[in-house]
Write a protein that holds these residues in place. Structure first.
Motif, PDB file in Angstrom:
ATOM      1  N   ASP A   1     117.084  12.012 -75.028  1.00 12.80           N
ATOM      2  CA  ASP A   1     117.440  10.692 -74.531  1.00 12.80           C
ATOM      3  C   ASP A   1     118.351  10.892 -73.332  1.00 12.80           C
ATOM      4  OD1 ASP A   1     119.568  11.618 -76.161  1.00 12.80           O
ATOM      5  OD2 ASP A   1     120.230   9.580 -76.609  1.00 12.80           O
TER       6      ASP A   1
ATOM      7  N   TYR B   1     125.863   4.994 -82.106  1.00 17.49           N
ATOM      8  CA  TYR B   1     125.071   5.559 -81.021  1.00 17.49           C
ATOM      9  C   TYR B   1     124.424   6.866 -81.484  1.00 17.49           C
ATOM     10  CZ  TYR B   1     127.514   2.430 -77.712  1.00 17.49           C
ATOM     11  OH  TYR B   1     128.011   1.349 -77.044  1.00 17.49           O
TER      12      TYR B   1
ATOM     13  N   TYR C   1     119.130   3.401 -69.931  1.00 19.91           N
ATOM     14  CA  TYR C   1     118.952   4.336 -71.039  1.00 19.91           C
ATOM     15  C   TYR C   1     117.464   4.438 -71.334  1.00 19.91           C
ATOM     16  CZ  TYR C   1     119.242   6.272 -75.789  1.00 19.91           C
ATOM     17  OH  TYR C   1     119.095   7.055 -76.917  1.00 19.91           O
TER      18      TYR C   1
ATOM     19  N   PRO D   1     111.584   7.279 -81.783  1.00 15.98           N
ATOM     20  CA  PRO D   1     112.404   6.096 -81.524  1.00 15.98           C
ATOM     21  C   PRO D   1     112.129   4.952 -82.493  1.00 15.98           C
ATOM     22  CG  PRO D   1     110.871   6.515 -79.710  1.00 15.98           C
ATOM     23  CD  PRO D   1     110.830   7.706 -80.598  1.00 15.98           C
TER      24      PRO D   1
ATOM     25  N   SER E   1     115.321   2.736 -82.109  1.00 15.83           N
ATOM     26  CA  SER E   1     115.599   2.730 -80.675  1.00 15.83           C
ATOM     27  C   SER E   1     114.444   2.136 -79.891  1.00 15.83           C
ATOM     28  CB  SER E   1     115.881   4.159 -80.189  1.00 15.83           C
ATOM     29  OG  SER E   1     117.045   4.680 -80.776  1.00 15.83           O
TER      30      SER E   1
ATOM     31  N   ALA F   1     114.568   0.631 -76.345  1.00 14.66           N
ATOM     32  CA  ALA F   1     114.532   1.472 -75.146  1.00 14.66           C
ATOM     33  C   ALA F   1     113.105   1.896 -74.806  1.00 14.66           C
ATOM     34  CB  ALA F   1     115.418   2.692 -75.332  1.00 14.66           C
TER      35      ALA F   1
END
Length: 367
Positions: free
Chosen positions: A106, A239, A92, A252, A257, A260
């Motif tokens: 994403d 999610y 991811y 992010p 996030s 990632a």
């Protein structure tokens, strides 16, 4: 029907969905099944949490980056570190704007080898991801849009390994890895990924052969599920959905996030902006909200702490598993709110109590 002059695109399985009495909705420029007759969101959601369901997610984009050093090139563009995985694994990652750090998309990157990476972006963002990669690609690196070369079928749920194995496909590979196999003579890719929080597999199938694989799954007793259930399932897991929890205006860092992002990489798009935001701290942060009162939250509803406006929901739904309203929301970090704190969501003019929680809202396992 499309709401503008541009007709909606259709999956190669559109006729199969129509025959099953699907209710369709526009999503990312595509006309996709929302739910099916005799099922509905609640039954389809339960099928995935308790047994096995299949989603046609062929609207998802597909792109291939190839040529000498293709993986190194992609790694210098996208946020996550491809150096952390080996060929045969998927990752991811995020495509960010270099100037602002906002999220263009994403996506999942399949590392085929040092000279080839296969990408699955979101439907509406595929052309822009391909455009940006193409513009940055050095001589010898080819970026090809393969959006309508492949269909994608997501087989999800605790019974998915047995179902996929019964079709003769490999199931023993680890999470976020991919292999190849055949169903009814069709060669396809089997990746241990999904968007539901359950054990599952995403089958990347040649576009023209999608009906043969779909029919095999339906014959095996897998319940067709629409994007309505896919949304309730992903929201229960916390999610993100691009355009709601991630966007050019939502970084992010704000979306929590950062896991990632390969922070130690020397280069990726948005690196300077994101490092600066991480160091100073974001002005808002994505949190989970579980309703303590009655109501169903949706996106873009105001969130209050007492009389103070502290943020806005990004997604909201009724959780079929918890039998309660749940939401994701961007809350002002200056408000000093923490898990367990009480807030209120303005649901169509009526404030309803909610508690800040850490997603996921339900406990499952993709392993």
């Amino acid at each position: 029907m499309s709401t503008d002059a541009t007709p909606l695109l259709r999956s190669p399985l559109h006729e199969r969905h129509s025959a099953l009495g699907a209710k369709f909705a526009a999503f990312g420029g595509w006309e996709m099944p929302l739910e099916y007759a005799g099922g509905g969101v609640l039954r389809e959601h339960a099928a995935v949490r308790e047994a096995v369901g299949v989603f046609d997610v062929s609207h998802l984009g597909k792109a291939r980056v190839s040529g000498p050093g293709a993986a190194e090139f992609v790694n210098a563009c996208l946020t996550n570190d491809l150096g952390r995985i080996r060929p045969g694994k998927a990752q991811y990652t995020l495509c960010c704007d270099d100037a602002t750090g906002g999220v263009v998309d994403d996506l999942i990157a399949y590392l085929v080898g040092p000279d080839e990476v296969f990408l699955i972006p979101n439907a509406a963002n595929t052309a822009e991801v391909v455009r940006r990669l193409s513009a940055a690609a050095p001589a010898g690196i080819l970026v090809r849009d393969e959006h309508r070369d492949h269909a994608v079928l997501a087989v999800q749920g605790p019974q998915s390994p047995d179902t996929v194995k019964a079709l003769g496909l490999p199931v023993e590979h680890e999470y976020m890895s991919f292999s190849t196999g055949r169903v009814d003579g069709v060669e396809l890719i089997v990746c241990r990924t999904g968007y539901t929080g359950e054990v599952g597999y995403e089958l990347v199938v040649p576009w023209d052969d999608a009906t043969r694989v779909w029919d095999a799954l339906v014959r095996a007793g897998v319940r067709p599920c629409g994007l309505g259930a896919r949304d309730t399932l992903r929201t229960e897991m916390g999610y993100p959905l691009h355009g709601q929890e991630l966007s050019l205006e939502i970084t992010p860092v704000q979306a929590r996030s950062g896991w990632a992002v390969g922070w130690s990489k020397p280069a990726f798009w948005g690196r300077d902006a994101l490092l600066a935001e991480k160091e100073r701290g974001p002005r808002r942060s994505l949190r989970g909200l579980e309703l303590t009162g009655r109501g169903v939250p949706r996106g873009h509803m105001q969130v209050y702490a007492g009389s103070t406006l502290v943020g806005e929901t990004t997604s909201g739904t009724f959780s079929p598993t918890k039998k309660a309203g749940i939401a994701l929301a961007l809350l002002d970090t200056a408000a000093g709110l923490a898990e367990g704190d009480e807030v209120e969501i303005d649901i169509r003019g009526r404030r309803t109590g909610a508690r800040i929680v850490k997603p996921p809202f339900v406990q499952t396992s993709v392993r």
